[in-house]
Design a protein around this motif. Structure first.
Motif, PDB file in Angstrom:
ATOM      1  N   VAL A  53       0.837  -1.206   0.000  1.00  0.00           N
ATOM      2  CA  VAL A  53       0.000   0.000   0.000  1.00  0.00           C
ATOM      3  C   VAL A  53       0.868   1.251   0.000  1.00  0.00           C
ATOM      4  O   VAL A  53       0.608   2.198  -0.749  1.00  0.00           O
ATOM      5  CB  VAL A  53      -0.955  -0.005   1.215  1.00  0.00           C
ATOM      6  N   ARG A  54       1.896   1.266   0.839  1.00  0.00           N
ATOM      7  CA  ARG A  54       2.754   2.455   0.919  1.00  0.00           C
ATOM      8  C   ARG A  54       3.413   2.774  -0.431  1.00  0.00           C
ATOM      9  O   ARG A  54       3.447   3.924  -0.867  1.00  0.00           O
ATOM     10  CB  ARG A  54       3.830   2.242   1.993  1.00  0.00           C
ATOM     11  N   GLU A  55       3.910   1.726  -1.097  1.00  0.00           N
ATOM     12  CA  GLU A  55       4.552   1.933  -2.393  1.00  0.00           C
ATOM     13  C   GLU A  55       3.542   2.388  -3.443  1.00  0.00           C
ATOM     14  O   GLU A  55       3.845   3.226  -4.300  1.00  0.00           O
ATOM     15  CB  GLU A  55       5.244   0.644  -2.842  1.00  0.00           C
ATOM     16  N   ALA A  56       2.327   1.832  -3.375  1.00  0.00           N
ATOM     17  CA  ALA A  56       1.296   2.224  -4.348  1.00  0.00           C
ATOM     18  C   ALA A  56       0.874   3.672  -4.133  1.00  0.00           C
ATOM     19  O   ALA A  56       0.628   4.408  -5.104  1.00  0.00           O
ATOM     20  CB  ALA A  56       0.090   1.298  -4.226  1.00  0.00           C
ATOM     21  N   LEU A 100      -2.766   4.633  -5.419  1.00  0.00           N
ATOM     22  CA  LEU A 100      -3.790   4.559  -4.382  1.00  0.00           C
ATOM     23  C   LEU A 100      -3.827   5.886  -3.636  1.00  0.00           C
ATOM     24  O   LEU A 100      -2.798   6.561  -3.508  1.00  0.00           O
ATOM     25  CB  LEU A 100      -3.485   3.426  -3.388  1.00  0.00           C
ATOM     26  N   PRO A 101      -4.993   6.250  -3.105  1.00  0.00           N
ATOM     27  CA  PRO A 101      -5.081   7.498  -2.344  1.00  0.00           C
ATOM     28  C   PRO A 101      -4.398   7.367  -0.983  1.00  0.00           C
ATOM     29  O   PRO A 101      -4.336   6.273  -0.406  1.00  0.00           O
ATOM     30  CB  PRO A 101      -6.593   7.695  -2.180  1.00  0.00           C
ATOM     31  N   ALA A 102      -3.873   8.471  -0.495  1.00  0.00           N
ATOM     32  CA  ALA A 102      -3.279   8.467   0.842  1.00  0.00           C
ATOM     33  C   ALA A 102      -4.345   8.065   1.851  1.00  0.00           C
ATOM     34  O   ALA A 102      -5.525   8.408   1.712  1.00  0.00           O
ATOM     35  CB  ALA A 102      -2.737   9.859   1.170  1.00  0.00           C
ATOM     36  N   ASP A 139      -6.187   1.828   3.833  1.00  0.00           N
ATOM     37  CA  ASP A 139      -5.991   0.963   5.000  1.00  0.00           C
ATOM     38  C   ASP A 139      -5.340  -0.361   4.585  1.00  0.00           C
ATOM     39  O   ASP A 139      -5.938  -1.135   3.836  1.00  0.00           O
ATOM     40  CB  ASP A 139      -7.347   0.689   5.658  1.00  0.00           C
ATOM     41  N   PRO A 140      -4.124  -0.673   5.087  1.00  0.00           N
ATOM     42  CA  PRO A 140      -3.464  -1.939   4.736  1.00  0.00           C
ATOM     43  C   PRO A 140      -4.248  -3.169   5.186  1.00  0.00           C
ATOM     44  O   PRO A 140      -4.235  -4.203   4.502  1.00  0.00           O
ATOM     45  CB  PRO A 140      -2.116  -1.854   5.462  1.00  0.00           C
ATOM     46  N   ASP A 141      -4.932  -3.079   6.336  1.00  0.00           N
ATOM     47  CA  ASP A 141      -5.710  -4.223   6.807  1.00  0.00           C
ATOM     48  C   ASP A 141      -6.848  -4.539   5.843  1.00  0.00           C
ATOM     49  O   ASP A 141      -7.126  -5.706   5.532  1.00  0.00           O
ATOM     50  CB  ASP A 141      -6.283  -3.951   8.207  1.00  0.00           C
TER      51      ASP A 141
END
Length: 214
Positions: free
Chosen positions: A158-161, A167-169, A172-174
């Motif tokens: 998620v952070r890299e995307a 992906l929008p800031a 949620d990774p979960d």
């Protein structure tokens, strides 16, 4: 992921002749090949009879060792299983780095599918999930092995995307993990269905679309 099970080493036995002449003071010398044989036997015994019917006697017989060799290392079958599940968690799961969100999700699905289709894991994991209701220690160990390491990977994906603008800031990774792996676990571990050609590609596309929709 399950740790690679060592090849069965025959019938290793710990005898006085196997130990070095001078053992460390206050500590028993435990042969690694015997320990590996016992660990492999636990996976096989879990897959064959399940945790409830598994016994130290059965593990020792399958490993080709005496019960004492098992008890030297673990005080009970619960302690033994917890040790093995913890070893799975310690291995962790490498984060994919394909350069795109779809590629990372597809790679994560490939690794998860391989683990869930493992001939031993496909029988052991559902059984341990049932036992976790009776043994909170097993529940905690399974969470660490099957969830925590993947949560870490999902956070990286998620952070890299987000950094690439895919992906929008605040994604949620979960929730990302639920969307990516949840359907796959349901199909392979619960329904026990086959994966038709293109299934992982389609699932990756659906998961990415859901994540982008917020």
């Amino acid at each position: 992921m399950l740790p690679a099970m060592p090849a069965h080493p025959g019938t290793p036995r710990e005898t006085p002749g196997d130990a070095p002449r001078r053992a460390p003071a206050g500590a028993a010398v435990l042969r690694e090949d015997v320990t590996d044989a016992i660990r492999a036997a636990v996976f096989e015994e879990l897959a064959a009879v399940g945790f409830a019917r598994m016994s130290i006697e059965g593990i020792a017989r399958r490993a080709g060792v005496g019960k004492t060799a098992v008890y030297r290392r673990w005080k009970s079958k619960l302690a033994l299983v917890l040790d093995l599940v913890s070893a799975v968690a310690a291995e962790g799961l490498p984060a994919p780095a394909t350069g795109s969100l779809h590629g990372d999700v597809r790679a994560l699905l490939e690794v998860a599918a391989h683990a869930l289709r493992h001939p031993v894991a496909s029988r052991v994991i559902p059984d341990l999930l049932v036992e976790s209701a009776r043994h909170p220690e097993i529940a905690d160990a399974i969470k660490a092995a099957l969830l925590d390491s993947r949560q870490g990977v999902a956070a990286v994906v998620v952070r890299e995307a987000v950094a690439r603008g895919e992906l929008p800031a605040g994604t949620d990774p979960d929730r990302a993990l639920d969307l990516i792996v949840g359907p796959l676990y349901w199909r392979l571990a619960v329904v026990r269905g086959e994966l038709p050609a293109g299934y992982l590609d389609g699932l990756a596309t659906s998961a990415v679309a859901a994540l982008r929709a917020g």
